[in-house]
Design an enzyme around this catalytic site. Structure first.
Site, PDB file in Angstrom:
ATOM      1  N   LYS A 176     -33.182 -34.340  25.160  1.00 42.43           N
ATOM      2  CA  LYS A 176     -33.167 -34.789  23.151  1.00 42.43           C
ATOM      3  C   LYS A 176     -32.441 -34.509  22.278  1.00 42.43           C
ATOM      4  CE  LYS A 176     -37.917 -34.438  20.868  1.00 42.43           C
ATOM      5  NZ  LYS A 176     -38.865 -33.873  20.438  1.00 42.43           N
ATOM      6  N   GLU A 204     -55.573 -34.683  22.363  1.00 38.12           N
ATOM      7  CA  GLU A 204     -57.266 -33.865  21.319  1.00 38.12           C
ATOM      8  C   GLU A 204     -58.432 -34.132  21.978  1.00 38.12           C
ATOM      9  OE1 GLU A 204     -53.055 -36.583  19.656  1.00 38.12           O
ATOM     10  OE2 GLU A 204     -54.828 -36.375  21.131  1.00 38.12           O
ATOM     11  N   ARG A 252     -58.836 -40.358  18.717  1.00 36.27           N
ATOM     12  CA  ARG A 252     -58.759 -40.091  20.104  1.00 36.27           C
ATOM     13  C   ARG A 252     -59.777 -38.382  20.963  1.00 36.27           C
ATOM     14  NH1 ARG A 252     -53.241 -39.766  22.409  1.00 36.27           N
ATOM     15  NH2 ARG A 252     -53.853 -42.093  23.454  1.00 36.27           N
TER      16      ARG A 252
END
Length: 635
Positions: A282, A366, A394
């Site tokens: 990244k 989640e 979710r």
């Protein structure tokens, strides 16, 4: 004209030389950095996939071959290479490019994928559909930046592994979180071998001939297969994927475009699902991002290009929660913190620094987080699960059946609730108060300002026999609004004139309700403003206030259907209160990206727009009353 300006479709990449492609990658990085420096955005992930994305579009033929990104925030380079570089200055601005793939922008975007860990499921279905229809098309799923920590991705892999004729290439963008690189000519040779269709045919022939030998054949084949697998596992970390029955290519340096193209071309030739494992970093190519310890400039606000220094900004809701959590943790040794791969974005970094043994980051999972929180509560702890409001969608089943059914004391803190703006439809947290209304026993708090956030968090963690929710929006909180009185557990913020209009301002909309009241009073209309603080369940004191007023108006930054106003109306009807009720919130639609204030104005959720409608409603009530008096004169 720059090279990037000349790229109107991915096919324009194929005539470029190696030197031109290197220059193109540099131009792309310059545009990424300059655009995100002005308006913010997901910079780090996109700096890491420049060469990878160029390689994908040189090997595959989009949009005939479908490319799906997971998560969608790493698709900026894809947008540039599909003819949208000229519009990039408007990224995440109203009327400009979305920060995620968008069907309305381009035929190259099929999935508006901005919730993580879903791309493999989309790709599985697409590839199966093309196989059934006999279409010669590939599907490429670029998955990474943490998305493989989500359980849904592994559910998809389990099915993809048995879809033998699925022409699906899965590019795992591994930006330093999983495996170590494997290098060397022998590893490359094995990669070429195992992606050749003839390799599988040869294995089948060897297996048939060896197992046909009486007595020792089966054992000989098992030994040979074990030796082959052991050698490959020593050279390349494909064991996990090949145990599922998936072909594996890599690891490949994701910043080596030529190597990426070679790996993708090999995968493309194999008539079945293939994993291509790309190692990336990244922030690659921008020193300030690579040196950024927290998240390699994952999603910075505006910053100075030369120094990488972000522009100063005031304290936001999340900062106040971060401080409040540390105080709660200091006072309550049973409180633990949970997050789904977002320690810094949801403000748990300070708690983690102070109480590392009581902080749990479960990755992009989640559902698991909610049920694990239930287990923590059953074990005598009080978990606080901090998550963006949109992502709690979710885990609804887990909140309902795993937490609420078992009456577990779990506190869900929903950051970026209501209208969030820049990130578009998928990130607006406008569903939570509707969805959570159906959960028995759940208590839901919406603080109007930073002081109330601290108060309500303290109250929430005291509840040990039911789930509690504290939700707040994106950005800085308004100035503190002190109450002028109480009504049960609710705060009365304004009490002016006759009891004409009762304004119920939910959470941050309480400030808006006060602004409406001021305008009503200026028009000679009496107004009372109440902040429920806890919006579920409805406070009986608000029911009595409604009975005493001529008109009730609810204001919330949540969907109207099933929202706080709708539940208030149902509660009033059940109590026999006949006072008219006007509901103000968000219509059931997916909102495009724009600043929060712009969207609220468009929705009519501003003091001026609301006051105008309420004045008209009061005038209508006055007219109806006068007509009734005329028709039914007193004796």
């Amino acid at each position: 004209m720059s090279l990037l300006q000349s790229i109107q479709s991915p096919r324009d990449l194929r005539g470029l030389s190696d030197d031109q492609l290197t220059g193109l990658a540099s131009e792309i990085r310059d545009l990424l950095i300059g655009t995100c420096a002005r308006g913010g955005g997901h910079l780090g992930p996109n700096l890491g996939v420049v060469e990878l994305t160029i390689a994908v579009h040189r090997v595959f033929d989009s949009p005939r071959d479908r490319v799906v990104f997971d998560t969608g925030h790493q698709a900026y380079v894809h947008k540039m290479l599909t003819g949208r570089a000229g519009d990039f200055a408007g990224l995440r601005q109203e009327g400009g490019l979305s920060g995620y793939p968008s069907q309305s922008e381009s035929p190259h975007d099929i999935v508006e994928n901005s919730h993580a860990s879903t791309a493999l499921s989309y790709a599985d279905g697409l590839a199966k559909a093309y196989a059934i229809r006999g279409e010669d098309r590939h599907v490429v799923a670029v998955i990474g930046d943490g998305a493989l920590t989500g359980g849904m991705a592994w559910e998809a892999l389990n099915n993809i592994a048995v879809a033998g004729d699925s022409r699906l290439v899965m590019v795992v963008n591994d930006n330093g979180r999983s495996y170590t690189p494997t290098v060397g000519g022998l590893a490359t040779a094995l990669t070429s071998l195992r992606t050749d269709p003839r390799y599988e045919q040869l294995l089948d022939q060897v297996k048939k001939r060896l197992t046909a030998v009486p007595g020792v054949g089966a054992a000989a084949y098992d030994a040979l297969h074990a030796m082959k697998k052991g050698l490959k596992d020593a050279l390349a970390p494909q064991g996990l994927f090949e145990d599922l029955g998936l072909k594996y290519v890599g690891p490949v340096d994701g910043h080596d475009r030529v190597a990426m193209e070679q790996a993708l071309a090999k995968a493309k030739r194999f008539n079945g699902p293939v994993i291509v494992h790309a190692l990336t970093r990244k922030g690659f190519g921008y020193d300030a991002a690579e040196r950024h310890e927290a998240d390699q400039f994952h999603s910075p606000g505006p910053f100075d290009v030369d120094t990488g220094q972000e522009s100063p900004k005031g304290r936001i809701w999340t900062d106040h929660f971060a401080d409040a959590m540390v105080e709660v943790g200091r006072r309550r040794p049973d409180v633990v913190a949970m997050t789904a791969a977002m320690v810094h974005p949801v403000g748990l970094d300070k708690f983690q620094a102070r109480f590392p043994e009581r902080t749990f980051d479960v990755g992009i999972a989640e559902q698991h987080a909610a049920t694990s929180a239930a287990g923590l509560a059953m074990g005598g702890m009080h978990p606080v699960f901090a998550v963006y409001a949109t992502f709690l969608n979710r885990a609804f089943d887990q909140v309902l059946m795993d937490v609420a059914l078992h009456r577990c004391g779990v506190t869900f803190v929903l950051d970026r609730s209501g209208v969030t703006g820049d990130d578009g439809a998928s990130h607006n947290g406008m569903w939570d108060m509707s969805v959570l209304q159906v959960v028995p026993g759940l208590r839901l708090a919406a603080p109007r300002d930073a002081t109330r956030l601290r108060e309500l968090l303290d109250e929430a963690v005291e509840v040990d026999d039911a789930p509690t929710v504290v939700r707040y929006p994106k950005g800085p909180p308004p100035e503190d609004l002190e109450a002028v009185g109480k009504a049960g557990g609710a705060d009365v913020l304004v009490r002016e004139g006759a009891r004409d209009v009762l304004l119920v301002g939910v959470g941050s909309m309480a400030t808006t309700a006060v602004g409406v009241a001021q305008r009503l009073v200026d028009q000679g209309i009496g107004a009372t403003v109440v902040d429920p603080r806890w919006v579920k369940p409805v406070d009986p004191a608000i029911v009595e206030l409604a009975r005493e007023h001529r008109l009730v108006v609810s204001i919330e930054d949540n969907g109207i259907v099933g929202g706080c106003g709708a539940v208030l109306l149902q509660t009033l009807n059940a109590a026999g209160v006949t006072t008219p009720v006007r509901l103000h919130g968000i219509e059931q639609e997916f909102l495009g990206h724009a600043k929060r204030g712009v969207i609220l104005e468009r929705l009519g959720l501003t003091p001026q727009a609301l006051a105008l409608g309420i004045v008209e409603a009061v005038s209508a009530l006055d007219g109806a009353s006068a007509e009734r008096d005329r028709v039914e004169p007193t004796a």
